[in-house]
Design a protein around this motif. Sequence first.
Motif, PDB file in Angstrom:
ATOM      1  N   SER A 157       3.708   6.529   9.144  1.00  0.00           N
ATOM      2  CA  SER A 157       4.061   5.318   9.285  1.00  0.00           C
ATOM      3  C   SER A 157       5.433   5.156  10.327  1.00  0.00           C
ATOM      4  CB  SER A 157       4.380   4.386   7.928  1.00  0.00           C
ATOM      5  OG  SER A 157       4.826   3.159   8.272  1.00  0.00           O
ATOM      6  N   ASN A 164       3.205  -0.309   8.049  1.00  0.00           N
ATOM      7  CA  ASN A 164       1.947  -0.352   7.677  1.00  0.00           C
ATOM      8  C   ASN A 164       1.631  -1.730   7.404  1.00  0.00           C
ATOM      9  OD1 ASN A 164       1.805   2.426   8.109  1.00  0.00           O
ATOM     10  ND2 ASN A 164       2.196   2.797   5.991  1.00  0.00           N
ATOM     11  N   ASN A 216      -2.557  -1.454  10.793  1.00  0.00           N
ATOM     12  CA  ASN A 216      -3.218  -0.043  10.836  1.00  0.00           C
ATOM     13  C   ASN A 216      -3.478   0.435   9.289  1.00  0.00           C
ATOM     14  OD1 ASN A 216      -0.408  -0.341  10.092  1.00  0.00           O
ATOM     15  ND2 ASN A 216       0.137   1.853  10.608  1.00  0.00           N
ATOM     16  N   MET A 217      -3.126  -0.638   8.178  1.00  0.00           N
ATOM     17  CA  MET A 217      -3.438  -0.384   6.961  1.00  0.00           C
ATOM     18  C   MET A 217      -5.039  -0.136   6.715  1.00  0.00           C
ATOM     19  SD  MET A 217      -2.552  -2.764   3.530  1.00  0.00           S
ATOM     20  CE  MET A 217      -1.059  -3.061   4.335  1.00  0.00           C
ATOM     21  N   LEU A 243      -5.966   3.285   7.789  1.00  0.00           N
ATOM     22  CA  LEU A 243      -5.434   4.275   7.184  1.00  0.00           C
ATOM     23  C   LEU A 243      -6.258   4.316   5.954  1.00  0.00           C
ATOM     24  CD1 LEU A 243      -1.406   3.734   7.325  1.00  0.00           C
ATOM     25  CD2 LEU A 243      -2.622   5.617   8.251  1.00  0.00           C
TER      26      LEU A 243
END
Length: 864
Positions: A4, A27, A350-351, A354
């Motif tokens: 992160s 994130n 980007n969470m 991921l």
Amino acid sequence: MIYSSFFFSESSFISSSCKLLRRFYLNGLHKPGDVILGGLFEVHYSSVFPEQTFTSAPHQPICQGFDTLGFRHAMTMAFAVDEINENSSLLPNVTLGYSLYDNCATLSIGFSAALSMASGQEEKFVVQENCSGTPPVVGIVGDPFSTFSIAASNVLGLYKLPMVSYFATCSCLSDRQRFPSFFRTIPSDTFQVRSMIQILKHFGWTWTGLLVSDDDYGLHVSRSFQTDLTRSGGGCLAYTEILPWGDNPSEYKRIVDVMKKSTARVVIVFAHQMHMIQLMEQVVKQNVTGLQWIASEALTLLERLQIPAFAPFLGGTLGIAVRRGEIPGLRQFLLRIHPEQYNNNISENNMMKLFWEHTFQCKFSPPPAGWVEDAGAQCTGKEDLSNVKTDLLDVSELRPEYNIYKAVYALAHALNDMLSCNPGQGPFSGNSCASLQTLELWQLMYYLEKVNFTTQFGDQVTFDENGDALPIYDVMNWIWQPNGRITVHSVGEVKRSTSQEEELKIDEYKIFWNFESKKPPTSVCSDSCQPGTHMVRRRGEPLCCFYCVPCSEGKVSNETDSLECFSCPEDFWSSPQRDQCVPKKTEFLSYQEPLGICLTVTSLLGTCICAVVLGIFTYHRGTPIVRANNAELSFLLLVSLKLCFLCSLLFIGRPRLWTCQLRHAAFGISFVLCVSCILVKTMVVLAVFKASKPGGAAYLKWFGAVQQRGTVFALTCIQAAICTAWIVTMSPAPHKNTQYHNDKIVYECVVGSIIGFSALLGYISILAILSFVLAFLARNLPDNFNEAKLITFSMLIFCSVWVAFVPAYINSPGKYADAVEVFAILASSFGLLVALYGPKCYIILLRPERNTKKAIMGHRTTKC
């Protein structure tokens, strides 16, 4: 390992505008809107900070361990926002957006995320003259950790930015002075602690161990638990241990040793997942069984604890869990999520990336170095969530999610109430209303404090003066299944009633007990003191350790674990078991007991004998023996003796006021009448003897019939006057005497006036002694002229009886004093009756030849 970004960029200051000096890269997941709600979630459950050299800018921390459940929490907020936007009756013409961040279970990251939302992420901000405008976020849902919430709210509270946590339970957050803008939809630890105390009290567990984590959550719970447990009288803590952070096997081994040595069979745990896992590793290693575990809400639903390795030890655990709710449509929403939804800015969103990489074990392009070489899969974005096994789609136990759902709706309802304000009718100065263009966060807080709505599941959502929601918990039980795993089932609930007390409802028949008896264990330092005993603390030990000491005589305890014994009322005494007061036994000279019966029969026998003698004398009233011995006084004497026998009956039976007053008066007057007759008879004998001598005829004129009657009457009236004065001034009265026996009430007559009683007896004694002296002086006179010898003998018996009576009466307690007095009355009465009338009846009945004038005169001549 997941990375992160957390680096910073510098900027310069411009007078008409300003730029961020540094920017946090976190994130996140974002959606634009007219009004933005912030969210803080634990999407990763740990992080690693690289070593700091202090020669260059700090490197980014590394978040580790993707938490699918934490991501589901974030998606629940996204779902709630979308659902509100689709609801035309709630916030019409206003679109909600969100900014969701991952705190990585790390304070610095969570705190940085909170500050980022408060200040905004715009690179450049143009300063307006009135400094007005819509805040970057109007409220934050989170943080789930108490420590993180304390840190963030300490700062955000200064600006009245509302934080509505769905999982921070520390009771310290209810302090409105320190945290004026903090709210929560989960019950505080205060209620959690009280709920556990209710469970302890329900099963009678008064001796328990407490394990807490080494943070704000655990330390506040420890203080609160000890205080509330003592205040409620629910028991004591055998030990309190703090579970350390990090890898510390030696400390965990020491704590398990304490648990093994303790007599407490119940262990309460307020900690986090990592603490419990390390603790259980030591429990398994040392094979510590036979414990009843009680888990806090942070542990109750953790699947990593519900594994076969821990099942023999944790099976049967009781715990409390956040209220389960239903969120219709959530699973369908989760099935539709896709990285393409946020492709417009993948770096800030980007969470989602991921999550996708973690779920499908692939990497988006460009993959990290070495990924392809190691045969790693590449994400295409066409993967199907419905074809993969993931906890994300399990919506059967929506507990934190339900709190998140309520928190989002609470903020939405507060905004809706604020925007529904009619101009000129607002609650602020000048009856003004708030608007999004000039919104100040404290204005939204005003409406949030007053929010009140009901969810689709039927639960009411409102906040009290401390920002806490209406508390309710489900009581859960860990059932050890035959396959070795543990399943968790609800067995009851605990909630706050309208009286502000905790109400526990539990179905015991549903509970699995991990003991051979299949029953709840016993966990006490000392067994309960049964009624009839009271607790005495063991010196130097907790309150729950005590001895059970029987109550002393006259005191009782009718409750279990009584602190003291209570004295019985005056007319009651303790039962043999000392558990209740029973009426004291009563004692008095009764007609039903053998002694009373004997005395009554003797009294009636004496009365009957008097009546027989009176009949004999009446029948033979013309004979010389009756006429020669003053027939009138003989009849009067017999009547007085009969009264003496009858007055003894007044001393038998339960004393009443009238019997107490009458018994001594009747006794005194009857005996004075009797002794007066004897005295007059003796005086008459002397007068007749004197008159028989030359020149003695003058004596007889003073002892005629009238004088005899008058003397008897006068002497009797003196006694009557003494009795009257005694009764009028200090009357004898019934009395309940408890001095002789503690467990008995002796009913007796108190004389009232000792002087009156002494005067009564003294007067009788004077007359009796005078009669005895006169009779003794006349004992050698001719037999046919007098009965002096008989009178002397009778008065000797009379005086002997009453001289013996005084010490016997004084030293006889209760009913025996009355028995002594009755015995003295009967003995003296029988003595007079037999001594005075026995010889005469013998002559009348058995020797009639001696009952003639000739025999008497002849005897007289012989004597001369």
